[in-house]
Write a protein that holds these residues in place. Structure first.
Motif, PDB file in Angstrom:
ATOM      1  N   LEU A 111     -17.490  57.801  17.637  1.00 48.97           N
ATOM      2  CA  LEU A 111     -19.063  57.835  17.772  1.00 48.97           C
ATOM      3  C   LEU A 111     -19.454  58.111  16.271  1.00 48.97           C
ATOM      4  O   LEU A 111     -20.561  57.416  15.927  1.00 48.97           O
ATOM      5  CB  LEU A 111     -19.614  58.810  18.511  1.00 48.97           C
ATOM      6  CG  LEU A 111     -21.028  59.227  18.715  1.00 48.97           C
ATOM      7  CD1 LEU A 111     -21.703  58.029  19.309  1.00 48.97           C
ATOM      8  CD2 LEU A 111     -21.095  60.552  19.335  1.00 48.97           C
ATOM      9  N   VAL A 112     -18.984  59.076  15.659  1.00 48.29           N
ATOM     10  CA  VAL A 112     -19.403  59.347  14.152  1.00 48.29           C
ATOM     11  C   VAL A 112     -19.537  57.927  13.157  1.00 48.29           C
ATOM     12  O   VAL A 112     -20.157  57.554  12.517  1.00 48.29           O
ATOM     13  CB  VAL A 112     -18.742  60.302  13.462  1.00 48.29           C
ATOM     14  CG1 VAL A 112     -19.102  60.365  12.067  1.00 48.29           C
ATOM     15  CG2 VAL A 112     -19.079  61.659  14.284  1.00 48.29           C
ATOM     16  N   ILE A 113     -18.286  57.084  13.361  1.00 48.91           N
ATOM     17  CA  ILE A 113     -18.122  55.990  12.699  1.00 48.91           C
ATOM     18  C   ILE A 113     -19.215  55.036  12.917  1.00 48.91           C
ATOM     19  O   ILE A 113     -19.614  54.060  12.275  1.00 48.91           O
ATOM     20  CB  ILE A 113     -16.690  55.555  12.902  1.00 48.91           C
ATOM     21  CG1 ILE A 113     -15.773  56.456  12.303  1.00 48.91           C
ATOM     22  CG2 ILE A 113     -16.382  53.956  12.291  1.00 48.91           C
ATOM     23  CD1 ILE A 113     -14.403  56.120  12.616  1.00 48.91           C
ATOM     24  N   SER A 114     -19.285  55.053  14.390  1.00 49.29           N
ATOM     25  CA  SER A 114     -20.405  53.831  14.790  1.00 49.29           C
ATOM     26  C   SER A 114     -21.572  54.234  14.292  1.00 49.29           C
ATOM     27  O   SER A 114     -22.516  53.155  13.822  1.00 49.29           O
ATOM     28  CB  SER A 114     -20.314  53.893  16.326  1.00 49.29           C
ATOM     29  OG  SER A 114     -21.108  53.009  16.695  1.00 49.29           O
ATOM     30  N   LEU A 115     -22.124  55.582  14.296  1.00 51.10           N
ATOM     31  CA  LEU A 115     -23.433  55.805  13.759  1.00 51.10           C
ATOM     32  C   LEU A 115     -23.595  55.555  12.187  1.00 51.10           C
ATOM     33  O   LEU A 115     -24.549  55.050  11.940  1.00 51.10           O
ATOM     34  CB  LEU A 115     -23.740  57.366  14.139  1.00 51.10           C
ATOM     35  CG  LEU A 115     -24.043  57.628  15.522  1.00 51.10           C
ATOM     36  CD1 LEU A 115     -23.860  59.302  15.817  1.00 51.10           C
ATOM     37  CD2 LEU A 115     -25.041  56.939  16.040  1.00 51.10           C
ATOM     38  N   VAL A 116     -22.477  55.981  11.718  1.00 51.25           N
ATOM     39  CA  VAL A 116     -22.490  55.601  10.256  1.00 51.25           C
ATOM     40  C   VAL A 116     -22.753  54.121   9.876  1.00 51.25           C
ATOM     41  O   VAL A 116     -23.470  53.743   9.190  1.00 51.25           O
ATOM     42  CB  VAL A 116     -21.411  56.445   9.646  1.00 51.25           C
ATOM     43  CG1 VAL A 116     -21.150  55.948   7.868  1.00 51.25           C
ATOM     44  CG2 VAL A 116     -21.403  57.787   9.557  1.00 51.25           C
ATOM     45  N   ALA A 117     -21.839  53.408  10.511  1.00 58.00           N
ATOM     46  CA  ALA A 117     -22.041  51.884  10.580  1.00 58.00           C
ATOM     47  C   ALA A 117     -23.103  51.360  10.586  1.00 58.00           C
ATOM     48  O   ALA A 117     -23.738  50.352  10.070  1.00 58.00           O
ATOM     49  CB  ALA A 117     -20.615  51.260  11.332  1.00 58.00           C
ATOM     50  N   GLY A 118     -24.064  51.901  11.566  1.00 60.40           N
ATOM     51  CA  GLY A 118     -25.348  51.263  12.175  1.00 60.40           C
ATOM     52  C   GLY A 118     -26.295  51.694  11.174  1.00 60.40           C
ATOM     53  O   GLY A 118     -27.216  51.014  10.917  1.00 60.40           O
ATOM     54  N   PHE A 119     -26.270  52.893  10.417  1.00 64.77           N
ATOM     55  CA  PHE A 119     -27.133  53.269   9.405  1.00 64.77           C
ATOM     56  C   PHE A 119     -26.970  52.470   8.170  1.00 64.77           C
ATOM     57  O   PHE A 119     -27.997  52.115   7.490  1.00 64.77           O
ATOM     58  CB  PHE A 119     -26.934  54.826   9.005  1.00 64.77           C
ATOM     59  CG  PHE A 119     -27.616  55.493  10.049  1.00 64.77           C
ATOM     60  CD1 PHE A 119     -28.906  55.469  10.634  1.00 64.77           C
ATOM     61  CD2 PHE A 119     -26.832  56.704  10.675  1.00 64.77           C
ATOM     62  CE1 PHE A 119     -29.529  56.453  11.717  1.00 64.77           C
ATOM     63  CE2 PHE A 119     -27.425  57.693  11.610  1.00 64.77           C
ATOM     64  CZ  PHE A 119     -28.786  57.386  12.169  1.00 64.77           C
ATOM     65  N   ILE A 120     -25.579  52.146   8.033  1.00 62.68           N
ATOM     66  CA  ILE A 120     -25.469  51.314   6.829  1.00 62.68           C
ATOM     67  C   ILE A 120     -25.921  50.008   6.892  1.00 62.68           C
ATOM     68  O   ILE A 120     -26.451  49.088   5.923  1.00 62.68           O
ATOM     69  CB  ILE A 120     -24.014  51.254   6.379  1.00 62.68           C
ATOM     70  CG1 ILE A 120     -23.641  52.567   5.899  1.00 62.68           C
ATOM     71  CG2 ILE A 120     -23.680  50.202   5.387  1.00 62.68           C
ATOM     72  CD1 ILE A 120     -21.937  52.931   5.749  1.00 62.68           C
TER      73      ILE A 120
END
Length: 54
Positions: A42-51
């Motif tokens: 979930l954290v990886i997905s959120l960071v990738a979405g923000f990037i």
């Protein structure tokens, strides 16, 4: 993945109520591992979405 973590948690609770300590412990540990894997993804997905937005 969260579904499987909750499923193993329910199995652990039911096994604990019925007195199957070994199965309850193993199921609880599997549920914990799956939950932490879910949180990491979930954290990886959120960071990738923000990037991706920037």
């Amino acid at each position: 993945m969260l579904y499987y973590a909750l499923l193993f948690l329910v199995v652990a609770v039911i096994a604990g109520i019925l007195g199957f300590g070994g199965i309850a412990g193993a199921s609880a540990q599997i549920a914990q591992v799956l939950f932490f894997i879910f949180l990491i993804l979930l954290v990886i997905s959120l960071v990738a979405g923000f990037i991706r937005r920037t």
